[in-house]
Motif scaffolding. Structure first.
Motif, PDB file in Angstrom:
ATOM      1  N   ASN A   1      48.543  47.661  41.508  1.00 15.02           N
ATOM      2  CA  ASN A   1      49.197  47.014  40.372  1.00 15.02           C
ATOM      3  C   ASN A   1      49.236  45.506  40.573  1.00 15.02           C
ATOM      4  O   ASN A   1      49.672  45.039  41.623  1.00 15.02           O
ATOM      5  CB  ASN A   1      50.646  47.495  40.265  1.00 15.02           C
ATOM      6  N   PHE A   2      48.819  44.746  39.598  1.00 12.60           N
ATOM      7  CA  PHE A   2      48.928  43.295  39.642  1.00 12.60           C
ATOM      8  C   PHE A   2      49.707  42.824  38.426  1.00 12.60           C
ATOM      9  O   PHE A   2      49.410  43.218  37.305  1.00 12.60           O
ATOM     10  CB  PHE A   2      47.543  42.631  39.646  1.00 12.60           C
ATOM     11  N   PRO A   3      50.736  41.978  38.634  1.00 14.36           N
ATOM     12  CA  PRO A   3      51.470  41.434  37.498  1.00 14.36           C
ATOM     13  C   PRO A   3      50.554  40.608  36.600  1.00 14.36           C
ATOM     14  O   PRO A   3      49.621  39.967  37.070  1.00 14.36           O
ATOM     15  CB  PRO A   3      52.541  40.549  38.148  1.00 14.36           C
ATOM     16  N   GLU A   4      50.845  40.610  35.322  1.00 14.64           N
ATOM     17  CA  GLU A   4      49.963  39.954  34.359  1.00 14.64           C
ATOM     18  C   GLU A   4      49.990  38.440  34.457  1.00 14.64           C
ATOM     19  O   GLU A   4      49.084  37.775  33.990  1.00 14.64           O
ATOM     20  CB  GLU A   4      50.331  40.407  32.951  1.00 14.64           C
ATOM     21  N   ARG A   5      51.003  37.872  35.088  1.00 16.23           N
ATOM     22  CA  ARG A   5      51.095  36.407  35.167  1.00 16.23           C
ATOM     23  C   ARG A   5      50.365  35.826  36.378  1.00 16.23           C
ATOM     24  O   ARG A   5      50.234  34.618  36.491  1.00 16.23           O
ATOM     25  CB  ARG A   5      52.557  35.978  35.190  1.00 16.23           C
ATOM     26  N   ASN A   6      49.890  36.673  37.308  1.00 15.90           N
ATOM     27  CA  ASN A   6      49.169  36.182  38.488  1.00 15.90           C
ATOM     28  C   ASN A   6      47.765  35.736  38.132  1.00 15.90           C
ATOM     29  O   ASN A   6      47.132  36.297  37.219  1.00 15.90           O
ATOM     30  CB  ASN A   6      49.074  37.266  39.552  1.00 15.90           C
ATOM     31  N   LEU A   7      47.252  34.758  38.873  1.00 16.78           N
ATOM     32  CA  LEU A   7      45.869  34.341  38.702  1.00 16.78           C
ATOM     33  C   LEU A   7      44.947  35.429  39.245  1.00 16.78           C
ATOM     34  O   LEU A   7      45.269  36.092  40.233  1.00 16.78           O
ATOM     35  CB  LEU A   7      45.602  33.036  39.442  1.00 16.78           C
ATOM     36  N   VAL A   8      43.795  35.589  38.608  1.00 17.53           N
ATOM     37  CA  VAL A   8      42.850  36.618  39.018  1.00 17.53           C
ATOM     38  C   VAL A   8      42.325  36.323  40.420  1.00 17.53           C
ATOM     39  O   VAL A   8      42.216  37.221  41.263  1.00 17.53           O
ATOM     40  CB  VAL A   8      41.679  36.727  38.013  1.00 17.53           C
ATOM     41  N   ALA A   9      42.024  35.042  40.692  1.00 14.84           N
ATOM     42  CA  ALA A   9      41.474  34.672  41.998  1.00 14.84           C
ATOM     43  C   ALA A   9      42.451  35.013  43.122  1.00 14.84           C
ATOM     44  O   ALA A   9      42.062  35.561  44.160  1.00 14.84           O
ATOM     45  CB  ALA A   9      41.133  33.189  42.021  1.00 14.84           C
ATOM     46  N   LYS A  10      43.721  34.707  42.936  1.00 16.53           N
ATOM     47  CA  LYS A  10      44.721  35.005  43.957  1.00 16.53           C
ATOM     48  C   LYS A  10      44.952  36.509  44.086  1.00 16.53           C
ATOM     49  O   LYS A  10      45.191  37.018  45.183  1.00 16.53           O
ATOM     50  CB  LYS A  10      46.052  34.323  43.622  1.00 16.53           C
ATOM     51  N   SER A  11      44.887  37.226  42.997  1.00 18.16           N
ATOM     52  CA  SER A  11      45.076  38.664  43.049  1.00 18.16           C
ATOM     53  C   SER A  11      43.943  39.331  43.826  1.00 18.16           C
ATOM     54  O   SER A  11      44.182  40.257  44.599  1.00 18.16           O
ATOM     55  CB  SER A  11      45.144  39.249  41.644  1.00 18.16           C
ATOM     56  N   LEU A  12      42.720  38.865  43.628  1.00 17.89           N
ATOM     57  CA  LEU A  12      41.594  39.433  44.362  1.00 17.89           C
ATOM     58  C   LEU A  12      41.712  39.151  45.851  1.00 17.89           C
ATOM     59  O   LEU A  12      41.296  39.966  46.677  1.00 17.89           O
ATOM     60  CB  LEU A  12      40.275  38.868  43.824  1.00 17.89           C
ATOM     61  N   GLN A  13      42.294  38.009  46.197  1.00 18.21           N
ATOM     62  CA  GLN A  13      42.450  37.670  47.611  1.00 18.21           C
ATOM     63  C   GLN A  13      43.510  38.521  48.290  1.00 18.21           C
ATOM     64  O   GLN A  13      43.645  38.498  49.511  1.00 18.21           O
ATOM     65  CB  GLN A  13      42.800  36.191  47.769  1.00 18.21           C
ATOM     66  N   GLY A  14      44.237  39.301  47.532  1.00 15.33           N
ATOM     67  CA  GLY A  14      45.211  40.207  48.099  1.00 15.33           C
ATOM     68  C   GLY A  14      44.581  41.378  48.826  1.00 15.33           C
ATOM     69  O   GLY A  14      45.224  42.042  49.634  1.00 15.33           O
ATOM     70  N   PHE A  15      43.323  41.653  48.567  1.00 14.28           N
ATOM     71  CA  PHE A  15      42.607  42.719  49.262  1.00 14.28           C
ATOM     72  C   PHE A  15      42.145  42.217  50.620  1.00 14.28           C
ATOM     73  O   PHE A  15      41.653  41.095  50.745  1.00 14.28           O
ATOM     74  CB  PHE A  15      41.385  43.186  48.456  1.00 14.28           C
ATOM     75  N   PHE A  16      42.278  43.040  51.651  1.00 10.24           N
ATOM     76  CA  PHE A  16      41.828  42.686  52.987  1.00 10.24           C
ATOM     77  C   PHE A  16      40.304  42.585  52.978  1.00 10.24           C
ATOM     78  O   PHE A  16      39.618  43.519  52.585  1.00 10.24           O
ATOM     79  CB  PHE A  16      42.274  43.755  53.999  1.00 10.24           C
ATOM     80  N   GLY A  17      39.795  41.443  53.352  1.00 10.58           N
ATOM     81  CA  GLY A  17      38.352  41.239  53.386  1.00 10.58           C
ATOM     82  C   GLY A  17      37.825  40.441  52.213  1.00 10.58           C
ATOM     83  O   GLY A  17      36.627  40.166  52.146  1.00 10.58           O
ATOM     84  N   VAL A  18      38.681  40.062  51.279  1.00  8.23           N
ATOM     85  CA  VAL A  18      38.271  39.236  50.145  1.00  8.23           C
ATOM     86  C   VAL A  18      38.994  37.908  50.270  1.00  8.23           C
ATOM     87  O   VAL A  18      40.213  37.837  50.155  1.00  8.23           O
ATOM     88  CB  VAL A  18      38.613  39.905  48.796  1.00  8.23           C
ATOM     89  N   GLY A  19      38.239  36.861  50.538  1.00  7.74           N
ATOM     90  CA  GLY A  19      38.810  35.536  50.679  1.00  7.74           C
ATOM     91  C   GLY A  19      38.544  34.686  49.458  1.00  7.74           C
ATOM     92  O   GLY A  19      38.155  35.176  48.390  1.00  7.74           O
ATOM     93  N   GLY A  20      38.725  33.396  49.631  1.00  2.36           N
ATOM     94  CA  GLY A  20      38.550  32.466  48.524  1.00  2.36           C
ATOM     95  C   GLY A  20      37.128  32.415  48.018  1.00  2.36           C
ATOM     96  O   GLY A  20      36.875  32.402  46.805  1.00  2.36           O
TER      97      GLY A  20
END
Length: 119
Positions: A8-27
């Motif tokens: 689940n990702f809140p709708e107000r978060n940036l997509v780039a930052k949300s993707l970085q929440g996964f282990f192994g996905v950086g900037g």
């Protein structure tokens, strides 16, 4: 709330930052995914179209992230220990494995080698 790979990702978060929440996905990886699917870097999760969410989910499912990547890192460290390499011995002792100074500042150096204990 938007689901990407079952998270689940809140709708107000940036997509780039949300993707970085996964282990192994950086900037860099998240920026590449955004450019691949023509998503603006300042786009928020709530603004994504359903097709874009499905495309991101499909791309992330093809990548080695989260538990698969954690397992690979642990297997690599285990292999180094079994072969008796210098790095493997340093991992086994809990000391820094990449040439950090240990004469002083040992606490900081030991923290950098704790990947095994964090996972």
């Amino acid at each position: 709330m938007v689901f990407i790979l079952g998270v689940n990702f809140p709708e107000r978060n940036l997509v780039a930052k949300s993707l970085q929440g996964f282990f192994g996905v950086g900037g860099l990886t998240s920026a590449r995914l955004l450019s691949r699917f023509h998503i603006h870097p300042t786009c928020k999760v709530g603004e994504l179209a359903n097709k874009q969410v499905l495309d991101l989910t499909a791309a992330l499912s093809d990548m080695k992230i989260e538990n698969d990547l954690r397992r690979q890192v642990l297997d690599d460290i285990k292999r180094l220990k079994e072969t008796g390499t210098y790095r493997g011995r340093r991992h086994a002792l809990g000391l820094p494995a990449r040439g950090q100074r240990t004469r002083t500042q040992i606490k900081t150096a030991v923290k950098q080698n704790r990947i095994e204990r964090r996972l």
